[in-house]
Design an enzyme around this catalytic site. Structure first.
Site, PDB file in Angstrom:
ATOM      1  N   ASN A   1       2.332   1.452   4.305  1.00 16.55           N
ATOM      2  CA  ASN A   1       2.618   0.173   4.982  1.00 16.55           C
ATOM      3  C   ASN A   1       2.341   0.255   6.489  1.00 16.55           C
ATOM      4  O   ASN A   1       3.046  -0.358   7.292  1.00 16.55           O
ATOM      5  CB  ASN A   1       4.067  -0.297   4.719  1.00 16.55           C
ATOM      6  CG  ASN A   1       4.354  -1.734   5.135  1.00 16.55           C
ATOM      7  OD1 ASN A   1       5.470  -2.061   5.547  1.00 16.55           O
ATOM      8  ND2 ASN A   1       3.381  -2.614   5.054  1.00 16.55           N
TER       9      ASN A   1
ATOM     10  N   CYS B   1      -1.356   0.708   7.335  1.00 14.39           N
ATOM     11  CA  CYS B   1      -2.799   0.412   7.467  1.00 14.39           C
ATOM     12  C   CYS B   1      -3.200  -0.813   6.638  1.00 14.39           C
ATOM     13  O   CYS B   1      -3.394  -1.904   7.169  1.00 14.39           O
ATOM     14  CB  CYS B   1      -3.647   1.623   7.060  1.00 14.39           C
ATOM     15  SG  CYS B   1      -3.387   3.079   8.094  1.00 14.39           S
ATOM     16  N   ARG B   2      -3.332  -0.634   5.327  1.00 15.51           N
ATOM     17  CA  ARG B   2      -3.924  -1.691   4.509  1.00 15.51           C
ATOM     18  C   ARG B   2      -3.022  -2.909   4.314  1.00 15.51           C
ATOM     19  O   ARG B   2      -3.471  -4.053   4.500  1.00 15.51           O
ATOM     20  CB  ARG B   2      -4.346  -1.109   3.151  1.00 15.51           C
ATOM     21  CG  ARG B   2      -5.480  -0.103   3.252  1.00 15.51           C
ATOM     22  CD  ARG B   2      -5.632   0.724   1.983  1.00 15.51           C
ATOM     23  NE  ARG B   2      -4.489   1.593   1.760  1.00 15.51           N
ATOM     24  CZ  ARG B   2      -4.292   2.335   0.685  1.00 15.51           C
ATOM     25  NH1 ARG B   2      -5.174   2.285  -0.295  1.00 15.51           N
ATOM     26  NH2 ARG B   2      -3.234   3.109   0.594  1.00 15.51           N
ATOM     27  N   SER B   3      -1.767  -2.688   3.926  1.00 11.63           N
ATOM     28  CA  SER B   3      -0.941  -3.869   3.615  1.00 11.63           C
ATOM     29  C   SER B   3      -0.525  -4.664   4.854  1.00 11.63           C
ATOM     30  O   SER B   3      -0.478  -5.897   4.778  1.00 11.63           O
ATOM     31  CB  SER B   3       0.258  -3.518   2.727  1.00 11.63           C
ATOM     32  OG  SER B   3       1.132  -2.622   3.327  1.00 11.63           O
TER      33      SER B   3
ATOM     34  N   ASP C   1      -8.184   4.055   1.145  1.00  8.61           N
ATOM     35  CA  ASP C   1      -7.190   4.430   2.154  1.00  8.61           C
ATOM     36  C   ASP C   1      -7.932   4.919   3.407  1.00  8.61           C
ATOM     37  O   ASP C   1      -8.669   5.902   3.334  1.00  8.61           O
ATOM     38  CB  ASP C   1      -6.328   5.551   1.561  1.00  8.61           C
ATOM     39  CG  ASP C   1      -5.227   6.002   2.494  1.00  8.61           C
ATOM     40  OD1 ASP C   1      -5.269   5.646   3.689  1.00  8.61           O
ATOM     41  OD2 ASP C   1      -4.339   6.722   2.022  1.00  8.61           O
TER      42      ASP C   1
ATOM     43  N   CYS D   1       0.867  -1.189   0.000  1.00  7.52           N
ATOM     44  CA  CYS D   1       0.000   0.000   0.000  1.00  7.52           C
ATOM     45  C   CYS D   1       0.900   1.235   0.000  1.00  7.52           C
ATOM     46  O   CYS D   1       2.075   1.132  -0.362  1.00  7.52           O
ATOM     47  CB  CYS D   1      -0.971  -0.022   1.183  1.00  7.52           C
ATOM     48  SG  CYS D   1      -0.191   0.004   2.805  1.00  7.52           S
TER      49      CYS D   1
HETATM   50  P1  4NP Z   1      -1.768   2.838   4.083  1.00  4.00           P
HETATM   51  O1  4NP Z   1      -2.404   4.174   4.688  1.00  4.00           O
HETATM   52  O2  4NP Z   1      -1.232   3.183   2.717  1.00  4.00           O
HETATM   53  O3  4NP Z   1      -2.925   1.899   4.022  1.00  4.00           O
HETATM   54  O4  4NP Z   1      -0.677   2.409   5.062  1.00  4.00           O
HETATM   55  C1  4NP Z   1      -1.703   5.398   4.785  1.00  4.00           C
HETATM   56  C2  4NP Z   1      -0.843   5.589   5.826  1.00  4.00           C
HETATM   57  C3  4NP Z   1      -0.168   6.803   5.944  1.00  4.00           C
HETATM   58  C4  4NP Z   1      -0.368   7.791   5.009  1.00  4.00           C
HETATM   59  C5  4NP Z   1      -1.238   7.575   3.955  1.00  4.00           C
HETATM   60  C6  4NP Z   1      -1.897   6.373   3.834  1.00  4.00           C
HETATM   61  N1  4NP Z   1       0.296   9.034   5.133  1.00  4.00           N
HETATM   62  O5  4NP Z   1       0.013   9.936   4.336  1.00  4.00           O
HETATM   63  O6  4NP Z   1       1.141   9.192   6.020  1.00  4.00           O
END
Ligand code: 4NP
Length: 157
Positions: free
Chosen positions: A12, A14-16, A128, A9
């Site tokens: 790294n 939340c989703r992955s 997201d 994702c």
């Molecule tokens: P992820 O979510 O891609 O599912 O881990 C996010 C985590 C952090 C951020 C964006 C999306 N960020 O902008 O810091």
């Protein structure tokens, strides 16, 4: 030989990591852990070294899944290491594909949107959840649970 699976994702956190945790739980339940090597990574490096977001860890734990991985950024060599790279959204897909620069050593890993495996969801991207409320984290877990069940059906020999 174990199949190597990488979930990707943006951050790294939340989703992955959730996908990695769900996949690990399912292969444990099915007693096929020895068939797989599982990891996750982000296309961005802002959270490198961090545990998954607390909101995601709590949502997963309430389903009996402990998320213990630390964030890392995807590297070019991952495209040669992993058999399957499952990304959460189209931005991730483009970012991963942009790492392929070497025409001499072709990449054999299958790079796909994880929701392409889902039979239930009409969505093609895992939203997201980072800037939203707790519902978003539950939604991500529901989407991933369904898609990963189907993914496993497809890749277990
Ligand atoms: P992820 O979510 O891609 O599912 O881990 C996010 C985590 C952090 C951020 C964006 C999306 N960020 O902008 O810091």
């Amino acid at each position: 030989m174990a199949k190597k699976i990488l979930f990707v994702c943006l951050g790294n956190i939340c989703r992955s990591p959730a996908a990695e945790g769900i996949f690990n739980q399912k292969i444990k339940d099915k007693d096929v852990e020895n068939l797989f090597v599982v990891d996750s990574a982000g296309t961005g490096g802002w959270h490198v070294g961090n545990l998954a977001d607390r909101r995601m860890r709590e949502a997963a734990l309430s389903r009996g899944i402990e998320l213990t991985s630390r964030s890392r950024q995807i590297e070019d060599k991952d495209l040669y290491e992993f058999d399957h790279i499952l990304v959460m959204d189209k931005d991730n897909l483009n970012a991963v594909k942009s790492l392929i620069k070497d025409d001499i050593h072709p990449v054999h890993s299958k790079i796909k949107l994880i929701l392409s495996y889902s039979k239930k969801s009409q969505l093609d991207e895992v939203p997201d959840p980072y800037y939203g409320g707790q519902n978003g984290f539950e939604k991500v877990l529901d989407l991933l649970d369904d898609a990963i069940e189907e993914l496993l059906e497809t890749i277990i020999d």
